[in-house]
Enzyme design. Structure first.
Site, PDB file in Angstrom:
ATOM      1  N   TYR A 136       0.818  -1.205   0.000  1.00 33.73           N
ATOM      2  CA  TYR A 136       0.000   0.000   0.000  1.00 33.73           C
ATOM      3  C   TYR A 136       0.861   1.267   0.000  1.00 33.73           C
ATOM      4  O   TYR A 136       0.498   2.270  -0.604  1.00 33.73           O
ATOM      5  CB  TYR A 136      -0.896   0.037   1.245  1.00 33.73           C
ATOM      6  CG  TYR A 136      -2.151  -0.773   1.133  1.00 33.73           C
ATOM      7  CD1 TYR A 136      -2.110  -2.163   1.104  1.00 33.73           C
ATOM      8  CD2 TYR A 136      -3.393  -0.154   1.061  1.00 33.73           C
ATOM      9  CE1 TYR A 136      -3.276  -2.908   1.014  1.00 33.73           C
ATOM     10  CE2 TYR A 136      -4.554  -0.888   0.970  1.00 33.73           C
ATOM     11  CZ  TYR A 136      -4.494  -2.265   0.946  1.00 33.73           C
ATOM     12  OH  TYR A 136      -5.657  -2.990   0.860  1.00 33.73           O
ATOM     13  N   LYS A 186       3.466 -15.183   3.752  1.00 36.00           N
ATOM     14  CA  LYS A 186       3.798 -15.958   2.548  1.00 36.00           C
ATOM     15  C   LYS A 186       5.317 -16.138   2.552  1.00 36.00           C
ATOM     16  O   LYS A 186       6.017 -15.797   1.590  1.00 36.00           O
ATOM     17  CB  LYS A 186       3.287 -15.210   1.302  1.00 36.00           C
ATOM     18  CG  LYS A 186       3.363 -15.983  -0.004  1.00 36.00           C
ATOM     19  CD  LYS A 186       2.344 -17.100  -0.145  1.00 36.00           C
ATOM     20  CE  LYS A 186       2.607 -17.892  -1.421  1.00 36.00           C
ATOM     21  NZ  LYS A 186       1.744 -19.091  -1.547  1.00 36.00           N
ATOM     22  N   ASP A 218      -2.384 -18.528   1.644  1.00 38.59           N
ATOM     23  CA  ASP A 218      -3.291 -19.332   0.800  1.00 38.59           C
ATOM     24  C   ASP A 218      -3.999 -20.384   1.647  1.00 38.59           C
ATOM     25  O   ASP A 218      -5.204 -20.598   1.535  1.00 38.59           O
ATOM     26  CB  ASP A 218      -2.562 -19.930  -0.414  1.00 38.59           C
ATOM     27  CG  ASP A 218      -1.214 -20.556  -0.085  1.00 38.59           C
ATOM     28  OD1 ASP A 218      -0.742 -20.428   1.069  1.00 38.59           O
ATOM     29  OD2 ASP A 218      -0.632 -21.195  -0.988  1.00 38.59           O
TER      30      ASP A 218
HETATM   31  C1  IPM Z   1     -10.594  -1.278   3.372  1.00 39.49           C
HETATM   32  C2  IPM Z   1     -10.561  -0.817   1.926  1.00 39.49           C
HETATM   33  C3  IPM Z   1      -9.334   0.054   1.691  1.00 39.49           C
HETATM   34  C4  IPM Z   1      -8.107  -0.843   1.863  1.00 39.49           C
HETATM   35  C5  IPM Z   1      -9.263   0.795   0.349  1.00 39.49           C
HETATM   36  C6  IPM Z   1     -10.502   1.587   0.073  1.00 39.49           C
HETATM   37  C7  IPM Z   1      -8.069   1.699   0.302  1.00 39.49           C
HETATM   38  O1  IPM Z   1     -10.622  -1.896   1.049  1.00 39.49           O
HETATM   39  O2  IPM Z   1     -10.593  -0.411   4.262  1.00 39.49           O
HETATM   40  O3  IPM Z   1     -10.660  -2.477   3.618  1.00 39.49           O
HETATM   41  O4  IPM Z   1      -7.695  -1.524   0.915  1.00 39.49           O
HETATM   42  O5  IPM Z   1      -7.560  -0.842   2.962  1.00 39.49           O
END
Ligand code: IPM
Ligand code: NAD
Ligand code: MN
Length: 355
Positions: A136, A186, A218
């Site tokens: 992320y 993983k 998995d």
């Molecule tokens: C969550 C959502 C977010 C994430 C997105 C909207 C950025 O899916 O809060 O679970 O991936 O964390």
């Protein structure tokens, strides 16, 4: 009790409205709600999905109640302007690294699970998802390969401090629960995961009373539908935790049921349903507001020291469901506001609201 209220997009405002009704009905002393713009709504009004004014409201609050962000009409925008940057930005700017996503069977709803009722009835688990790292927040971009092909990349990385702090959160949670922790990674393929596993094992030395096991993601996805009752606490990275928690929601009965808390080291928290803005049903008034109402309960318990009020909300939700209240995702016909009515009626039955 200064609460920031960020409703966002799609069904966000619809579900937040019901949580606010419930909070107001509790008549909590000193409760103040301050609204702020996030997501596509904020981008349309200010040109940015997380305006500085919103961030200032967040920083000045004791807790944040968040609806959802996301709008397919924004898919063409550059990444930093997309609505999702609002929630990602809040998580990063406030250092909200620990995402707690409890999934517990609700007796009235075991028949709604995608699993057989006897399998679903045993669910009582907590996913502890790391929220400030992983693919992320690693370096990301586009580039050309040596063959001139377009390539996209997102770096997966965790440092040992990030792993040990989320591991400690998870061990502490396991110690307060059934004393079992499953770390999901993983490590058979990813170096990031091997480091994760090494650090979790080091932290485990401080928690001899917690039984630790490791599982590949998995296999964890499979075990979650085979025997979800075998899990107590799961600790995992940002991406795996995102996926496994949506999966866990359907083991319980609906994505419209699961609440979450995202906490920082100072104990400040953001509370939100695990679901998104659900553009496919937005504006119809049919979304299930329970995940958001239950997120408000988590907020009262974790950030506002009002465990008794949180208990009342959770009991009222259980009563409403026992009495047959069902939104469309639960196979019923109740609209969002009518589900709010059912929870409020159950709260009233508990006795004097001002108590
Ligand atoms: C969550 C959502 C977010 C994430 C997105 C909207 C950025 O899916 O809060 O679970 O991936 O964390
Ligand atoms: P989603 O969670 O919004 O919806 C998935 C499915 O579940 C849809 O069919 C939807 O109708 C249903 N659903 C979700 N919440 C529901 C509820 N409360 N009651 C009844 N049904 C419900 O996921 P998606 O469709 O993949 O994403 C839609 C948008 O939401 C995207 O822009 C995505 O990035 C965003 N999103 C935001 C958050 C967040 O704000 N934290 C979380 C997840 C997704
Ligand atoms: Mn998600």
């Amino acid at each position: 009790m200064k609460i920031a209220l960020f409703a966002g997009d799609g069904i966000g405002p619809e579900v937040i409205a019901q949580a606010v009704r419930v909070l107001r009905a509790l008549d909590l002393p000193g409760l103040s709600l301050t609204e702020g713009l996030v997501g596509a709504a904020a981008w349309r009004a200010t040109g940015h999905p997380l305006p500085n004014e919103t961030l200032a409201i967040a920083r000045a609050s004791d807790a944040i109640l968040f609806g959802a962000v996301g709008d397919f009409g924004c898919d063409h925008l550059e990444r930093h302007l997309r609505p999702e940057q609002a929630i990602l930005g809040l998580r990063r700017e406030l250092g909200l690294f620990a995402n707690l996503r409890p999934a517990k069977a609700i007796p009235a709803l075991v028949g709604n699970s995608a699993l057989r009722p006897e399998v679903a009835a045993a669910i009582d688990l907590l996913i502890v998802r790391e929220l400030n790292g992983d693919v992320y927040f690693g370096e990301k971009g586009r580039r050309a390969t040596s063959a001139g092909l377009r390539q996209g990349y997102d770096l997966m990385a965790y440092d040992e401090a990030e792993v040990s702090r989320i591991a400690r959160t998870a061990f502490e949670a396991a110690r307060r629960r059934q004393g079992r922790l499953c770390s999901v990674d993983k490590a058979n393929v990813l170096e990031t995961s091997q480091l994760w596993r090494d650090v979790v094992i080091e932290v485990a030395a401080d928690y001899p009373e917690v039984e630790l096991e490791h599982m590949y993601v998995d296999n964890a996805a499979m075990q979650l539908v085979r025997a979800p009752g075998a899990f107590d606490v799961i600790v995992t990275g940002n991406l795996f935790g995102d996926i496994l928690s949506d999966q866990a929601s359907m083991c319980v009965g609906s994505i419209g049921l699961l609440a979450s808390a995202s906490l920082n080291e100072g104990g400040q928290g953001l509370y939100e349903p695990i679901h998104g803005s659900a553009p496919d049903i937005a504006g119809q008034g049919v979304a299930n507001p329970l995940a958001t109402i239950l997120s408000a309960a988590m907020m009262l318990r974790h950030s506002l020291d009002s465990g008794a009020a949180a208990d009342r909300i959770e009991a009222a939700v259980a009563t409403a469901l026992d009495h047959g209240a069902r939104t469309r995702d639960l196979g019923g016909t109740l609209e969002t506001e009518a589900m709010g009515d059912a929870v409020l009626a159950a709260l009233e039955q508990q006795g004097s609201l001002a108590a």
